[in-house]
Design an enzyme around this catalytic site. Structure first.
Site, mmCIF file in Angstrom:
data_model
loop_
_atom_site.group_PDB
_atom_site.id
_atom_site.type_symbol
_atom_site.label_atom_id
_atom_site.label_comp_id
_atom_site.label_asym_id
_atom_site.label_seq_id
_atom_site.Cartn_x
_atom_site.Cartn_y
_atom_site.Cartn_z
ATOM 1 N N LYS A 66 0.854 -1.005 -0.186
ATOM 2 C CA LYS A 66 0.081 0.070 0.028
ATOM 3 C C LYS A 66 0.776 1.252 -0.152
ATOM 4 O O LYS A 66 1.792 1.265 0.672
ATOM 5 C CB LYS A 66 -0.717 -0.056 1.276
ATOM 6 C CG LYS A 66 -1.850 1.058 1.431
ATOM 7 C CD LYS A 66 -3.329 0.643 0.831
ATOM 8 C CE LYS A 66 -4.108 2.015 0.599
ATOM 9 N NZ LYS A 66 -3.691 2.737 -0.530
ATOM 10 N N LYS A 102 5.386 2.499 -2.755
ATOM 11 C CA LYS A 102 5.571 3.960 -3.178
ATOM 12 C C LYS A 102 5.549 3.926 -4.516
ATOM 13 O O LYS A 102 6.382 3.257 -4.828
ATOM 14 C CB LYS A 102 6.362 4.731 -2.215
ATOM 15 C CG LYS A 102 5.990 6.265 -2.176
ATOM 16 C CD LYS A 102 5.007 6.407 -0.870
ATOM 17 C CE LYS A 102 4.754 7.918 -0.713
ATOM 18 N NZ LYS A 102 3.791 8.107 0.167
ATOM 19 N N THR A 185 -6.091 12.196 7.477
ATOM 20 C CA THR A 185 -4.686 12.247 8.112
ATOM 21 C C THR A 185 -4.752 13.340 9.275
ATOM 22 O O THR A 185 -4.152 13.117 10.196
ATOM 23 C CB THR A 185 -3.532 12.601 6.975
ATOM 24 O OG1 THR A 185 -3.786 11.559 5.858
ATOM 25 C CG2 THR A 185 -2.302 12.560 7.619
ATOM 26 N N ASN A 216 -3.641 19.680 2.731
ATOM 27 C CA ASN A 216 -4.700 18.954 3.061
ATOM 28 C C ASN A 216 -4.508 18.660 4.916
ATOM 29 O O ASN A 216 -5.508 19.023 5.567
ATOM 30 C CB ASN A 216 -4.697 17.677 2.498
ATOM 31 C CG ASN A 216 -5.870 16.767 3.081
ATOM 32 O OD1 ASN A 216 -5.508 16.011 4.060
ATOM 33 N ND2 ASN A 216 -6.745 16.699 2.613
#
Length: 411
Positions: A66, A102, A185, A216
């Site tokens: 992931k 990644k 997050t 963000n």
């Protein structure tokens, strides 16, 4: 210090504390697979342009790999390697059934039109579609990419494999994205900060916060901290930095940032040098931008008692040592910013089930995972008599090592 060197160093320290044998240590460090592809597209003016795309798949002992995909001119194989490895330990610390990966494309997304970005994304997906998958490797957005990028990957992948919403996370809600993912997050940063402050007999309310980075993660963290009674006294982003010792009016700042694309020019605080943001007077410092910003040059001048690493790898190892001697408590990135990948996991679960959760359920589950992650790290700190960074690394590395041995993969 190079991100890969720093990550390898932390891994090796953790492996030593755990007493891993050298063969197992070596096999945990070597990436499962590294992919490098050429992506050639026609540009809008008819010329042809070529870009290099990467995907590093680090480890899949605990489940599918992931990790984000970034579009940036300086996508560097070393950095991608470091971030893939960090994802392996981060997913293990969060105790979700993933390994780390990644990827990225070396490009400047700001210089490409929407149609050029779409063509580039689709070509990249065509090159790697047989190497990613619902139970193999699940990409997500990162720097320079967004839910639209994920929608293109999903569509292109589905041409080869049938409709597969679980192949990416961070998608638009209309294509199976999760409620609460956008804020995840930042919300995870809040829950992790609460857990740390509670451990020290404090709460968010009454603490003074400085946030470096108002994208963000930083903007959501600021909003949640403000709602809990915390006082945000300084923030910075790529456009500039502001401070107000009485506390910045966060709802007004968010409105200003939306209208002006940055904090610059906000009248609810004094303009300051962005380079000084990390050393502003505060109780809690939240670096939420790039890696390597806290280093030996500025570590001595940091006044914060707590540092919450909302960014990936914001603190250099040299700075770590200086801050440790000063008694500063650092909540490491692989725990502090794990909210995003945790809600990505919830999104994947919802896609596989074909059943959407309410936002309340997403946020409740996230709080449980973040709080349990902090407790598990604290247990490792007690066991190995170490700080929170090594507590998190030993927890993550130990979980991956155990899965590797149980599967019979050790060399």
């Amino acid at each position: 210090m190079n991100a890969l060197v720093a990550t390898n160093r932390n891994f090796k320290l953790a492996a030593r504390l755990l007493g891993l044998d050298s063969k197992l240590e070596k096999s945990l460090l070597i990436p499962f697979r590294e992919i490098k592809v050429e992506c050639t597209i026609p540009k809008d003016d008819g010329t042809i342009a070529s870009f290099v795309g990467f995907r590093v798949q680090h480890d899949n002992a605990r489940g599918p790999m992931k990790g984000g995909i970034r579009y940036h001119p300086e996508v560097d194989p070393d950095e991608v390697n470091a971030l893939a490895q960090l994802m392996t330990w981060k997913t293990a610390v969060a105790n979700i059934p993933y390994g780390g990966a990644k990827g990225g494309i070396g490009c400047n997304p700001g210089e490409l039109s929407i149609s050029e970005l779409e063509r580039l994304t689709r070509v990249f997906t065509q090159k790697i579609h047989d190497l990613i998958g619902i139970h193999t490797d699940v990409p997500a957005p990162d720097m320079g990419t967004n839910p639209q990028t994920m929608a293109w990957i999903l569509d292109e992948y589905s041409k080869f494999h049938g409709y597969s919403p679980a192949v990416v996370t961070g998608k638009p809600i209309d294509l199976g994205g999760s409620l609460g993912r956008d804020a995840a997050t930042g919300r995870g940063v809040l829950f992790a900060t609460e857990a740390l402050l509670n451990e020290h007999g404090k709460s968010i309310s009454g603490q003074r916060f400085v946030i470096q980075g108002f994208g963000n993660v930083g903007s959501w963290a600021a909003q949640f901290i403000n709602e809990k009674g915390g006082k945000v006294v300084a923030v910075s982003d790529i456009t500039g930095a502001i401070k107000n010792s009485k506390g910045i009016d966060i709802p007004n700042l968010l409105k200003h940032v939306k209208e002006n694309r940055g904090v610059k020019g906000f009248h609810g605080g004094d303009s300051i040098d962005p380079d000084s943001i990390l050393v502003e007077d505060c109780d809690v410092l939240i670096p939420a931008a790039l890696g390597g910003v806290i280093n030996r040059e500025n570590a001595n001048d940091i006044t914060a008692k707590f540092i919450i690493e909302a960014a990936n790898h914001p603190t250099d190892p040299e700075a770590d040592e200086i801050l440790k001697k000063k008694g500063v408590v650092i909540l490491p990135d692989i725990l502090a910013n794990g909210g995003g990948v945790t809600v990505s996991y919830f999104e994947w679960v919802q896609n596989i089930q074909g059943f959407m959760w309410t936002e309340e359920k997403v946020n409740t589950e996230l709080k449980t995972y973040m709080t349990n992650g902090f407790k598990d790290v604290k247990e490792m700190c007690k066991t190995h008599n170490c700080d929170l960074r090594m507590g998190a690394f030993t927890l993550g590395v130990n979980r991956v090592a155990r899965a590797t041995v149980l599967r019979g993969w050790e060399a």
